[in-house]
Scaffold this motif. Sequence first.
Motif: not given
Length: 145
Positions: A17-24
């Motif tokens: 899966y692919t996940a995206s976050s600006n708060q990683y």
Amino acid sequence: MQIDACKEANPSITLSYTASSNQYGNKTGNRLFIPANVFRKGFNVPQPTNRKHPIHINYGYADTDSIHIRLPEGYSVEGLPRPIELQSKFGRFHSGIRVQEKEIVVVHQLFMRKGVYKPGEYTAFLDFRKQVAEQYNGKIILKKE
């Protein structure tokens, strides 16, 4: 998300899966601290005790995490966790990390052996789990260019 199940003698499940976050990660000044493996935060190390009963690992297992982290625009790699190879009677662990162009690739492989171990081996068991947990909790340091 894609799930592939292998139902052979050594069964396995692969989740992609692919996940995206600006708060990683956590930003401090011009540095960004990113966890190397956010998916293994729950890997615990039991508290040291004066163990009287054997250690039971009821089932052996193998876990492999392959994590690809895209570098944010304007950042470069300043620090990476060191790769490590661990061998123990309880299992094996491999941690590798490399930078490929604008991507960081983290690979963690854990193999736990099924078995019953003497109470006197508890300290060695804890040491193995502690070293694995340290790798899972390692930080990648990025610096603003």
